[in-house]
Design a protein around this motif. Structure first.
Motif, PDB file in Angstrom:
ATOM      1  N   HIS A 128       0.965  -1.086  -0.020  1.00  0.00           N
ATOM      2  CA  HIS A 128       0.003   0.409   0.179  1.00  0.00           C
ATOM      3  C   HIS A 128       1.250   2.067  -0.075  1.00  0.00           C
ATOM      4  CE1 HIS A 128      -3.304  -2.073  -0.308  1.00  0.00           C
ATOM      5  NE2 HIS A 128      -3.939  -2.036   1.752  1.00  0.00           N
ATOM      6  N   LEU A 129       1.842   1.034   0.811  1.00  0.00           N
ATOM      7  CA  LEU A 129       3.358   2.568   0.327  1.00  0.00           C
ATOM      8  C   LEU A 129       3.236   2.333  -0.567  1.00  0.00           C
ATOM      9  CD1 LEU A 129       5.127   1.686   3.738  1.00  0.00           C
ATOM     10  CD2 LEU A 129       3.696   3.976   2.999  1.00  0.00           C
ATOM     11  N   ILE A 130       3.551   1.524  -1.760  1.00  0.00           N
ATOM     12  CA  ILE A 130       4.002   1.903  -2.909  1.00  0.00           C
ATOM     13  C   ILE A 130       2.369   2.460  -3.220  1.00  0.00           C
ATOM     14  CG2 ILE A 130       4.803   0.696  -5.044  1.00  0.00           C
ATOM     15  CD1 ILE A 130       6.791  -0.320  -3.523  1.00  0.00           C
ATOM     16  N   GLY A 131       1.522   1.487  -3.544  1.00  0.00           N
ATOM     17  CA  GLY A 131       0.633   1.899  -4.272  1.00  0.00           C
ATOM     18  C   GLY A 131      -0.035   3.482  -4.070  1.00  0.00           C
ATOM     19  N   GLY A 133       7.572   6.757   1.037  1.00  0.00           N
ATOM     20  CA  GLY A 133       6.814   5.765   1.214  1.00  0.00           C
ATOM     21  C   GLY A 133       7.657   4.621   0.605  1.00  0.00           C
ATOM     22  N   PHE A 134       8.588   4.734  -0.006  1.00  0.00           N
ATOM     23  CA  PHE A 134       9.676   3.559   0.002  1.00  0.00           C
ATOM     24  C   PHE A 134      10.578   3.706   0.971  1.00  0.00           C
ATOM     25  CE2 PHE A 134       9.357   3.691  -4.964  1.00  0.00           C
ATOM     26  CZ  PHE A 134       9.535   2.530  -4.514  1.00  0.00           C
ATOM     27  N   ARG A 135      11.237   4.661   1.808  1.00  0.00           N
ATOM     28  CA  ARG A 135      11.499   4.618   2.991  1.00  0.00           C
ATOM     29  C   ARG A 135      11.080   4.369   3.892  1.00  0.00           C
ATOM     30  NH1 ARG A 135      10.697  10.162   5.718  1.00  0.00           N
ATOM     31  NH2 ARG A 135       9.187   9.114   6.127  1.00  0.00           N
ATOM     32  N   ASP A 136       9.959   4.573   4.122  1.00  0.00           N
ATOM     33  CA  ASP A 136       9.021   3.386   5.135  1.00  0.00           C
ATOM     34  C   ASP A 136       8.490   2.147   4.809  1.00  0.00           C
ATOM     35  OD1 ASP A 136       9.418   5.831   6.849  1.00  0.00           O
ATOM     36  OD2 ASP A 136       6.855   5.771   6.077  1.00  0.00           O
ATOM     37  N   ARG A 154     -10.370   6.028  -3.061  1.00  0.00           N
ATOM     38  CA  ARG A 154      -9.318   4.615  -3.508  1.00  0.00           C
ATOM     39  C   ARG A 154      -8.041   4.222  -2.868  1.00  0.00           C
ATOM     40  NH1 ARG A 154     -12.556   4.048  -7.833  1.00  0.00           N
ATOM     41  NH2 ARG A 154     -11.217   5.279  -9.370  1.00  0.00           N
ATOM     42  N   TYR A 155      -7.773   6.104  -2.782  1.00  0.00           N
ATOM     43  CA  TYR A 155      -6.981   6.354  -1.822  1.00  0.00           C
ATOM     44  C   TYR A 155      -6.289   6.064  -0.455  1.00  0.00           C
ATOM     45  CZ  TYR A 155      -3.618   9.856  -0.012  1.00  0.00           C
ATOM     46  OH  TYR A 155      -2.530  10.164   1.399  1.00  0.00           O
ATOM     47  N   LYS A 156      -7.471   7.093  -0.119  1.00  0.00           N
ATOM     48  CA  LYS A 156      -7.692   6.604   0.991  1.00  0.00           C
ATOM     49  C   LYS A 156      -8.033   5.415   2.410  1.00  0.00           C
ATOM     50  CE  LYS A 156      -9.364   9.009   4.728  1.00  0.00           C
ATOM     51  NZ  LYS A 156      -8.185   9.239   5.956  1.00  0.00           N
ATOM     52  N   VAL A 157      -9.049   4.395   1.474  1.00  0.00           N
ATOM     53  CA  VAL A 157      -8.719   3.718   1.881  1.00  0.00           C
ATOM     54  C   VAL A 157      -7.162   2.728   2.104  1.00  0.00           C
ATOM     55  CG1 VAL A 157     -10.139   0.577   0.811  1.00  0.00           C
ATOM     56  CG2 VAL A 157     -11.096   3.292   1.074  1.00  0.00           C
ATOM     57  N   ARG A 158      -6.397   2.686   1.282  1.00  0.00           N
ATOM     58  CA  ARG A 158      -5.556   2.201   1.416  1.00  0.00           C
ATOM     59  C   ARG A 158      -4.938   2.651   2.461  1.00  0.00           C
ATOM     60  NH1 ARG A 158      -5.129   2.202  -4.253  1.00  0.00           N
ATOM     61  NH2 ARG A 158      -5.834  -0.467  -4.630  1.00  0.00           N
ATOM     62  N   VAL A 159      -5.282   3.746   2.571  1.00  0.00           N
ATOM     63  CA  VAL A 159      -4.293   5.255   4.647  1.00  0.00           C
ATOM     64  C   VAL A 159      -4.834   4.026   5.495  1.00  0.00           C
ATOM     65  CG1 VAL A 159      -3.617   7.184   5.153  1.00  0.00           C
ATOM     66  CG2 VAL A 159      -3.423   6.903   2.801  1.00  0.00           C
ATOM     67  N   THR A 168      -7.410 -15.796  -1.520  1.00  0.00           N
ATOM     68  CA  THR A 168      -7.227 -15.414  -0.139  1.00  0.00           C
ATOM     69  C   THR A 168      -7.681 -13.768  -0.654  1.00  0.00           C
ATOM     70  OG1 THR A 168      -4.812 -15.035  -0.346  1.00  0.00           O
ATOM     71  CG2 THR A 168      -5.881 -17.119   0.275  1.00  0.00           C
ATOM     72  N   GLU A 169      -7.172 -12.725   1.036  1.00  0.00           N
ATOM     73  CA  GLU A 169      -7.263 -11.376   0.460  1.00  0.00           C
ATOM     74  C   GLU A 169      -6.192 -10.937   0.151  1.00  0.00           C
ATOM     75  OE1 GLU A 169     -10.414  -9.966   0.533  1.00  0.00           O
ATOM     76  OE2 GLU A 169      -9.400  -7.504   0.198  1.00  0.00           O
ATOM     77  N   ASN A 170      -5.424 -10.431  -0.854  1.00  0.00           N
ATOM     78  CA  ASN A 170      -4.662 -10.114  -1.640  1.00  0.00           C
ATOM     79  C   ASN A 170      -4.095  -8.390  -0.976  1.00  0.00           C
ATOM     80  OD1 ASN A 170      -2.289 -10.805  -2.590  1.00  0.00           O
ATOM     81  ND2 ASN A 170      -2.109 -10.301  -4.470  1.00  0.00           N
ATOM     82  N   PRO A 171      -3.427  -7.921  -1.412  1.00  0.00           N
ATOM     83  CA  PRO A 171      -3.457  -5.808  -1.216  1.00  0.00           C
ATOM     84  C   PRO A 171      -4.752  -5.325  -2.610  1.00  0.00           C
ATOM     85  CG  PRO A 171      -1.122  -6.817  -0.847  1.00  0.00           C
ATOM     86  CD  PRO A 171      -2.229  -7.863  -0.778  1.00  0.00           C
ATOM     87  N   ARG A 172      -4.610  -6.359  -3.403  1.00  0.00           N
ATOM     88  CA  ARG A 172      -5.037  -5.780  -4.401  1.00  0.00           C
ATOM     89  C   ARG A 172      -6.358  -6.381  -4.239  1.00  0.00           C
ATOM     90  NH1 ARG A 172      -0.587  -5.322  -4.866  1.00  0.00           N
ATOM     91  NH2 ARG A 172       0.692  -2.874  -5.302  1.00  0.00           N
ATOM     92  N   GLY A 173      -6.913  -6.754  -4.309  1.00  0.00           N
ATOM     93  CA  GLY A 173      -7.856  -7.584  -3.472  1.00  0.00           C
ATOM     94  C   GLY A 173      -7.570  -9.499  -3.656  1.00  0.00           C
ATOM     95  N   GLU A 174      -8.877  -9.948  -4.581  1.00  0.00           N
ATOM     96  CA  GLU A 174      -9.242 -10.958  -4.293  1.00  0.00           C
ATOM     97  C   GLU A 174      -8.039 -12.322  -4.801  1.00  0.00           C
ATOM     98  OE1 GLU A 174     -13.661 -11.715  -3.765  1.00  0.00           O
ATOM     99  OE2 GLU A 174     -13.103 -14.063  -4.387  1.00  0.00           O
ATOM    100  N   LEU A 175      -7.217 -13.161  -4.765  1.00  0.00           N
ATOM    101  CA  LEU A 175      -6.045 -13.502  -5.290  1.00  0.00           C
ATOM    102  C   LEU A 175      -7.045 -15.016  -4.945  1.00  0.00           C
ATOM    103  CD1 LEU A 175      -3.665 -14.056  -6.784  1.00  0.00           C
ATOM    104  CD2 LEU A 175      -2.612 -14.584  -4.751  1.00  0.00           C
ATOM    105  N   GLY A 176      -7.031 -15.718  -6.724  1.00  0.00           N
ATOM    106  CA  GLY A 176      -7.550 -17.493  -5.699  1.00  0.00           C
ATOM    107  C   GLY A 176      -6.517 -18.148  -6.883  1.00  0.00           C
ATOM    108  N   PHE A 177      -6.488 -19.323  -6.280  1.00  0.00           N
ATOM    109  CA  PHE A 177      -6.033 -20.421  -6.970  1.00  0.00           C
ATOM    110  C   PHE A 177      -6.337 -21.742  -6.927  1.00  0.00           C
ATOM    111  CE2 PHE A 177      -2.203 -17.808  -5.609  1.00  0.00           C
ATOM    112  CZ  PHE A 177      -1.188 -18.282  -6.977  1.00  0.00           C
ATOM    113  N   TYR A 178      -6.248 -21.843  -8.356  1.00  0.00           N
ATOM    114  CA  TYR A 178      -6.771 -22.765  -8.573  1.00  0.00           C
ATOM    115  C   TYR A 178      -6.555 -24.530  -8.982  1.00  0.00           C
ATOM    116  CZ  TYR A 178     -10.927 -26.598 -10.861  1.00  0.00           C
ATOM    117  OH  TYR A 178     -11.858 -27.261 -11.278  1.00  0.00           O
TER     118      TYR A 178
END
Lengths: 146, 378
Positions: free
Chosen positions: B122-125, B143-146, B269-274, B315-325
Motif C-alpha cells: 500500500h505504501l508503494i500504491g 513511501g519507499f523509505r518506510d 480509493r487512496y483513502k481506503v489504502r491509507v 485469499t485477500e491480497n493487497p489488491r483484492g481477491e487472489l484465487g488459485f484453482y
C-alpha cells in the motif's frame, strides 16, 4: 474571481502544511548510505550466490531435484570404499532465481548461499560456474564489504 | 448576430477529427508494460482500450511442469510488490488439496508477514498515486523509505528483499530470528507516526483533492458487474473483505475494521489504502503479542502427491481477491493451475471509468486502481 482567490488561499495553506512535513524530514536523520564507498553488511540469512562446502557433499542430488529452474548439475562416481565422490558440480547463474530451496533441502548443509551480491559481468561465460573450483568467486569478492 | 455567424463559419473552417494515441507500453504512468489505446476528441477521452500481454511468462503452464514445492518461487513473480501474499495463497491451496494441518505458530507468522507485506504494498500504491498526480518524487520516496524498514525485517527473516519464497507447504521456511519481535514492535510505533505525516502531506491537500475528488467514480453496480475486489471495491462502499467474510488462517482472532469509501472516486480509493495500513498495523500488533511457541518450519524436500481432485482457495491480497484453482491427477505435479489475479478485473473497469474525462485523468484513475502488471499478464 472570489472563487479564484478562495482556491488560491486554501491551496497555499495546504501547500504550507505539506511543506511543514517536508521541513520536518529535512532535519530527520538520513536513511540512505553513499553506496559505492559505503556498503551494508548482509544479514545472516541473506541469499547470495550458491556456494559449496566440497568435503560435506554426499552427492544425494536433493538440490538438483528441487531446483525449480534446473540451474544445478552434478555427477559423481563410486570410490573404492563404496562412497559417492563428486566428479563435477556446475552452477548456471544465468538461470538461478535465488529461491534458496537448494540450501534448505541439503541434509549436510554442504550447499549454501554466500553473501556476494554484486553479480554483474560483461562476459556471459563467467555466469557458468564450476562449484568445485576453490577460486570461483575470487574475482567477485571485492563486492563483499570489508 | 454577425458575431455568432462568423463563429459558426469559423467552426466549419476548422477541420476536426478523432485522434488515436497509444499510451505505453513504455510509459512511466502505466505501472509496468501496459499499452492504452485512447481515442481522443481534443483532450476528452472517447474510448480507451487496454492492451495486455507484454509481460506474459506463461506461469500457469510452467506450473504443470513443476512439483508443488518448486512452483512457490514462481508465485513470487506474480504480484511482485506483495510476494508473501501470493506465496500464502498458493500454499494454502495446496494444503487444502493435501488436507494438511499447519502449526499454529506458522499461522501467526503467516498473518504477520502477510500484513507487513500489505503495508509495504500500500505504501508503494500511495506513493505511486501521488507521483502520478504530479507530486514528484517526495511522497514516493517517503513511501519507499518506510517500506525499506519492512524489507529490512523481511531480509532478516527470509534472506531476500523482493522475492521472498518464504511460505512453504505446511509451514514456513524458517522461524523468526531472535530479537525480531522487538524490531517489529519498533516498526509499528514508527509507522503509526508516519501515517499521520502522510495524512498531513497528502490526504487533505487541496491540490490532491482537486485532482482526485469526483474523478473516476466507480458505482456499486459497475464494481460488482466487473468483479472488482479489494480496496477498489471497498472504496465504492461495499463491505467485502475475505479476512472478515470467510476468515482463513487465524484472522478471526484479531480485531480490525474494514475501511469503506463513500463515492468510489480516486480519492476514496487512496483513502481506503491509507486506512488499511492502520488496520494492518493493528493486526500485526495483536499477532505479535499472541505469538504461540512451537516449530513453524516444514521440510521442503518432501514430494507431495495429493489425491486426484480439484480445489479453489481465495485469499485477500493487497489488491483484492487472489484465487488459485488447482486440478490434481494424483501425480507430483498439478494437472492444471489457474490463477485469478485481482489486478486483471481491476484494470478491466478502466475504459468504463475514463469515458468522457480528460486525458490527464486517465493517469489519476490508473494510479488509484493500483495495478501490478506482473499479475495481470502472468
Amino acid at each position: 474571481m472570489i472563487n479564484l482567490i478562495k482556491n488560491f488561499i486554501t491551496g497555499s495553506i495546504s501547500l504550507l502544511k505539506g511543506l511543514l512535513v517536508t521541513l520536518k524530514n529535512i532535519f530527520a536523520p538520513t536513511t540512505t548510505i553513499q553506496y559505492p564507498t559505503q556498503k551494508l553488511k548482509m544479514t545472516e540469512r541473506y541469499r547470495g550466490l550458491v556456494d559449496l562446502r566440497r568435503d560435506k557433499c554426499i552427492s544425494c542430488l536433493q538440490c538438483v531435484k528441487i531446483c525449480p529452474t534446473a540451474c544445478l548439475a552434478l555427477t559423481s562416481k563410486l570410490t573404492e570404499e563404496k562412497k559417492k565422490a563428486l566428479e563435477s558440480f556446475t552452477y548456471n547463474m544465468e538461470l538461478c532465481c535465488f529461491c534458496g530451496l537448494c540450501q534448505q533441502v541439503c541434509p549436510t548443509s554442504a550447499i549454501y548461499m554466500n553473501k556476494i551480491y554484486e553479480v554483474t559481468t560483461y562476459d556471459r561465460k563467467k555466469l557458468y560456474i564450476n562449484l568445485l573450483d576453490p577460486e570461483k568467486y575470487v574475482a567477485w569478492t571485492s563486492a563483499v564489504p570489508k | 448576430m454577425e458575431d455568432s455567424l462568423s463563429a459558426q463559419s469559423m467552426k466549419k473552417d476548422i477541420y476536426t477529427e478523432e485522434f488515436l494515441i497509444n499510451m505505453g507500453p513504455q510509459h512511466p504512468s502505466t505501472h509496468g508494460v501496459l499499452s492504452l489505446e485512447c481515442r481522443l476528441d481534443g483532450e476528452i477521452v472517447m474510448d480507451c482500450t487496454p492492451h495486455l500481454g507484454y509481460l506474459h511468462r506463461s506461469m500457469e503452464k510452467i506450473a504443470e511442469n513443476r512439483t508443488y514445492t518448486q512452483f512457490i518461487p514462481f508465485t513470487d513473480r506474480l504480484d511482485y510488490v506483495a510476494s508473501i501474499n501470493n506465496n500464502l495463497g498458493y500454499c494454502m491451496t495446496v494444503e487444502k488439496l493435501l488436507k494438511m494441518e499447519v502449526p499454529e505458530r506458522a499461522q501467526y507468522i503467516r498473518v504477520i508477514m502477510a500484513e507487513l507485506n500489505r503495508i509495504a504494498s500500500h505504501l508503494i500504491g500511495i506513493g505511486a498515486f501521488a507521483q502520478d498526480l504530479g507530486a514528484f518524487a517526495t511522497p514516493l520516496f517517503y513511501g519507499f523509505r518506510d517500506r525499506e524498514k519492512i524489507l529490512e525485517i523481511f531480509d532478516e527473516i527470509c534472506g531476500n528483499r523482493l522475492t521472498y519464497n518464504y511460505i512453504r507447504i505446511g509451514g514456513v521456511q524458517s522461524d523468526f530470528p531472535e530479537g525480531l519481535d522487538k524490531k517489529i514492535n519498533e516498526f509499528i510505533k514508527y509507522m503509526k507516526l508516519k501515517i499521520d505525516d502522510y495524512d498531513q502531506l497528502l490526504t487533505n491537500n487541496a491540490i490532491l483533492l482537486a485532482r482526485s475528488k469526483n474523478i473516476g467514480c466507480l458505482s456499486k453496480e459497475v464494481a460488482i458487474n466487473y468483479s472488482i475486489t479489494g480496496p477498489n471495491l471497498r472504496a465504492s462502499g461495499i463491505r467485502r473483505d475475505i479476512r472478515k467474510d470467510a476468515p482463513y488462517l487465524v484472522y478471526d482472532r484479531f480485531e480490525f475494521d474494514v475501511p469503506l469509501g463513500a463515492n468510489g472516486d480516486a480519492w476514496d480509493r487512496y483513502k481506503v489504502r491509507v486506512e488499511e495500513i492502520r488496520q494492518s498495523l493493528r493486526i500485526v500488533e495483536q499477532a505479535i503479542h499472541a505469538l504461540p511457541p512451537g516449530n513453524p518450519t516444514s521440510k521442503a524436500n518432501r514430494i507431495h502427491k495429493p489425491q486426484a481432485g480439484e480445489v479453489y482457495v481465495r485469499t485477500e491480497n493487497p489488491r483484492g481477491e487472489l484465487g488459485f484453482y488447482i486440478v490434481s491427477d494424483g501425480s507430483a505435479t498439478p494437472y492444471r493451475l489457474k490463477i485469478r489475479g485481482p489486478s486483471f478485473s481491476n484494470l478491466a473497469v478502466l475504459p468504463e471509468l475514463v469515458k468522457g474525462l480528460k486525458i490527464a485523468d486517465i493517469i489519476c484513475i490508473l494510479g488509484s486502481l493500483d495495478i501490478v502488471l506482473g499479475e495481470i499478464d502472468r
